[in-house]
Write an enzyme that holds these catalytic residues in place. Structure first.
Site, mmCIF file in Angstrom:
data_model
loop_
_atom_site.group_PDB
_atom_site.id
_atom_site.type_symbol
_atom_site.label_atom_id
_atom_site.label_comp_id
_atom_site.label_asym_id
_atom_site.label_seq_id
_atom_site.Cartn_x
_atom_site.Cartn_y
_atom_site.Cartn_z
ATOM 1 N N GLU A 1 16.983 73.236 8.416
ATOM 2 C CA GLU A 1 15.516 72.758 8.408
ATOM 3 C C GLU A 1 14.421 73.365 8.849
ATOM 4 O O GLU A 1 13.292 73.082 9.076
ATOM 5 C CB GLU A 1 15.514 71.242 9.007
ATOM 6 C CG GLU A 1 16.031 70.343 8.324
ATOM 7 C CD GLU A 1 15.519 68.888 8.811
ATOM 8 O OE1 GLU A 1 15.511 67.956 8.126
ATOM 9 O OE2 GLU A 1 15.686 68.571 9.937
ATOM 10 N N ASP B 1 10.472 60.488 13.214
ATOM 11 C CA ASP B 1 11.017 59.845 11.877
ATOM 12 C C ASP B 1 10.255 58.500 11.778
ATOM 13 O O ASP B 1 10.181 57.520 12.615
ATOM 14 C CB ASP B 1 12.609 59.351 11.772
ATOM 15 C CG ASP B 1 13.268 60.544 11.705
ATOM 16 O OD1 ASP B 1 12.728 61.657 11.307
ATOM 17 O OD2 ASP B 1 14.590 60.330 12.088
ATOM 18 N N THR C 1 32.674 66.355 5.786
ATOM 19 C CA THR C 1 32.493 64.885 5.893
ATOM 20 C C THR C 1 32.547 63.945 4.195
ATOM 21 O O THR C 1 32.085 64.373 3.243
ATOM 22 C CB THR C 1 31.306 64.511 6.513
ATOM 23 O OG1 THR C 1 30.187 64.811 5.612
ATOM 24 C CG2 THR C 1 31.340 65.092 7.672
ATOM 25 N N GLY D 1 18.011 69.320 14.099
ATOM 26 C CA GLY D 1 18.277 69.933 15.221
ATOM 27 C C GLY D 1 18.261 68.782 16.456
ATOM 28 O O GLY D 1 19.183 68.873 17.430
ATOM 29 N N ASN E 1 18.414 65.830 16.565
ATOM 30 C CA ASN E 1 19.530 64.550 16.678
ATOM 31 C C ASN E 1 20.940 65.155 17.245
ATOM 32 O O ASN E 1 21.494 64.597 17.784
ATOM 33 C CB ASN E 1 19.427 64.100 15.254
ATOM 34 C CG ASN E 1 18.644 63.591 14.472
ATOM 35 O OD1 ASN E 1 17.574 63.195 15.377
ATOM 36 N ND2 ASN E 1 18.655 63.429 13.346
ATOM 37 N N GLY F 1 25.606 62.306 9.947
ATOM 38 C CA GLY F 1 25.920 63.515 9.780
ATOM 39 C C GLY F 1 25.785 64.646 10.815
ATOM 40 O O GLY F 1 26.683 65.353 11.564
ATOM 41 N N ASP F 2 24.491 64.362 11.446
ATOM 42 C CA ASP F 2 24.176 65.130 12.636
ATOM 43 C C ASP F 2 24.934 64.827 13.775
ATOM 44 O O ASP F 2 25.498 65.693 14.570
ATOM 45 C CB ASP F 2 22.623 64.689 12.976
ATOM 46 C CG ASP F 2 21.930 65.015 11.755
ATOM 47 O OD1 ASP F 2 22.255 65.829 10.972
ATOM 48 O OD2 ASP F 2 20.690 64.246 11.728
HETATM 49 O O1 RIB Z 1 19.769 63.800 9.051
HETATM 50 C C1 RIB Z 1 18.779 62.803 9.602
HETATM 51 C C2 RIB Z 1 17.401 63.594 9.836
HETATM 52 O O2 RIB Z 1 16.903 64.240 8.786
HETATM 53 C C3 RIB Z 1 16.316 62.422 10.273
HETATM 54 O O3 RIB Z 1 16.334 62.469 11.559
HETATM 55 C C4 RIB Z 1 15.020 63.416 9.515
HETATM 56 O O4 RIB Z 1 14.132 63.613 10.445
HETATM 57 C C5 RIB Z 1 15.712 64.461 8.788
HETATM 58 O O5 RIB Z 1 15.269 65.653 9.159
#
Ligand code: RIB
Length: 280
Positions: free
Chosen positions: A135, A14, A195, A42, A44, A227-228
């Site tokens: 993703e 990022d 959420t 993934g 995260n 969210g992750d």
């Molecule tokens: O959900 C956040 C993520 O979305 C970030 O870390 C970025 O890499 C995107 O994939």
């Protein structure tokens, strides 16, 4: 209760710029502060789940460039199993993220290796729980779920329109409000978590809201990755056997705590932090 978690998903680096305000289309905003941090939905989720105590592997693909090592550093440091991370001949996934002073974000992703992920890269999956997001190519997720016998969690983000078979297989679907409106989940038989941003989250089953939880008030720095972290926490809590109410409270706390620091993985709280926060 101990269980094994497979995260099937993306790994990104990022590239973050913090700005007073997010740029509008066609606008240039200067004066930003730059930071590069490991990310990808993934990765995260894997780091968040590991910090909450889950035995976690990630199944993913990175590029053959210098970004790969930077993108993997937290996964490695946290003890996420990396044997199923393959390298392909393109760049590692890159996410270009703008974060405003209010903590809102804009994210543009150059998928790179994540888009070059194919079913041939998959190992045999035999964990208790698998969590995935959108993703990476749909064909990879479908191949992974073919014959998989464990509990399947799908964080249906970002929105895609070719994922009906995957959603049908999911025991738990996690979406935000915007995503929920983009899918037809009305006939879904499993659990659905929605959420609601700073308002919290709800769990639905058979078209009915069965549990709600409020998000605790915190000082927001960066909402990226909340969210992750929520998805990881809800998955871990349910797999541990927590009640639906406790699991949703736990996930809302983890999501909120993640917004109090910059970045995604680096912002993800440890189990001890969450337990202290919830006074458990
Ligand atoms: O959900 C956040 C993520 O979305 C970030 O870390 C970025 O890499 C995107 O994939």
């Amino acid at each position: 209760m101990s269980f094994g978690l497979t995260v099937l998903g993306s790994i990104n680096l990022d590239l973050i710029v913090q700005l007073p305000d997010l740029p509008k289309a066609g606008e240039t905003v200067t004066g930003g502060t730059y930071t590069a941090l490991p990310g990808g939905k993934g990765a995260n989720v894997a780091v968040a789940a590991r910090r909450l105590g889950a035995e976690t592997e990630i199944v993913a693909v990175v590029g053959n460039d210098d970004y790969a090592a930077q993108a993997l550093v937290n996964l490695d440091a946290e003890g996420v199993y990396l044997d199923a991370v393959k390298t392909v001949k393109t760049h590692t996934g890159l996410a270009f993220i703008s974060v405003s002073a209010q903590g809102e974000n804009q994210i543009a992703v150059a998928s790179g290796a994540n888009a070059a992920f194919t079913p041939e890269h998959l190992p045999k999956l035999c964990s208790d729980v698998l969590i995935t997001q959108f993703e990476i190519p749909v064909a990879v997720i479908e191949a992974a779920l073919d014959g998989y016998e464990g509990y399947v969690v799908v964080n249906a983000s970002p929105v895609r329109d070719d994922v009906d078979a995957i959603l049908k297989r999911a025991d738990l679907i996690i979406v935000n409000e915007g995503e929920a409106a983009r899918y037809d989940l009305s006939t879904h038989k499993g659990l659905i978590a929605v959420t609601l941003g700073s308002r919290g989250a709800e769990l639905r089953q058979d078209g009915q809201v069965i549990t709600t939880a409020k998000s605790p008030n915190v000082d927001v720095i960066d909402t990226t990755g909340a969210g992750d972290a929520f998805a990881a926490a809800l998955t871990v809590a349910l797999a541990e056997g927590q009640s639906k109410q406790d699991a949703l409270d736990f996930a809302c706390a983890v999501g909120a705590l993640t917004t109090t620091r910059l970045g995604t993985q680096t912002a993800s709280p440890t189990r001890a932090e969450v337990d202290t926060f919830l006074n458990r």
